[in-house]
Design a protein around this motif. Sequence first.
Motif, short mmCIF file in Angstrom:
data_model
loop_
_atom_site.label_atom_id
_atom_site.label_comp_id
_atom_site.label_asym_id
_atom_site.label_seq_id
_atom_site.Cartn_x
_atom_site.Cartn_y
_atom_site.Cartn_z
N ASP A 24 28.46 18.93 -46.36
CA ASP A 24 28.94 17.59 -46.03
C ASP A 24 28.52 16.66 -47.17
N ARG A 25 29.39 15.75 -47.54
CA ARG A 25 29.10 14.82 -48.64
C ARG A 25 27.81 14.03 -48.40
N LYS A 26 27.47 13.82 -47.14
CA LYS A 26 26.26 13.05 -46.80
C LYS A 26 24.99 13.89 -46.88
#
Length: 187
Positions: A24-26
């Motif tokens: 996930d980008r986060k």
Amino acid sequence: KLVTYKLGLLIYDATVAFCEHYFDRKDRTFDQMVQAARSGVANIVEGSEASAASKKTELKLTNVAKASQEELLEDYRSFLRQRKLPMWDAQSVHAQTVREARPENLTQLRQLMACLVSDLSDKSDQSDKNAVKQEVAANTMICLINQETFLLARQLSRLAADFEKDGGFTERLYRIRSAKRKQQEEK
């Protein structure tokens, strides 16, 4: 023109693609891996640019590039370990295939990985296809990063030998100034 730059750039681009696919980008790991790959390339560029003025700086930045690649290498190993996926032995057929292929861009790298996935999928049951893709992706990157750190170590050895032999810009200026002073004293 440096091989280490070209391979580092491929590793950077492939790491971005890998992270976009598997994290996930986060996720902090996403950022860490992309930044380590970017740092590897950026420090090669910066060191190369600094070489005309300071061999010492070129040495330092090339070493930072190598350290960044080694950090990235550990992230890929952790990816495999945490998912309980096999890490290829350096002498395995698949690792040798990656080393011999020498992909120059993402398209060639993706083609290589597709062949490896196909080969490994033939040997496993169909439900493991996603795990095989992860195994191939991470192990392929490990092989490329091992090549990069090997090449950077050779580059560092050459830079150190050149620096020891000829010095850097500052040392050459000092020799020129000293020679001029000596000539003036002899007059």
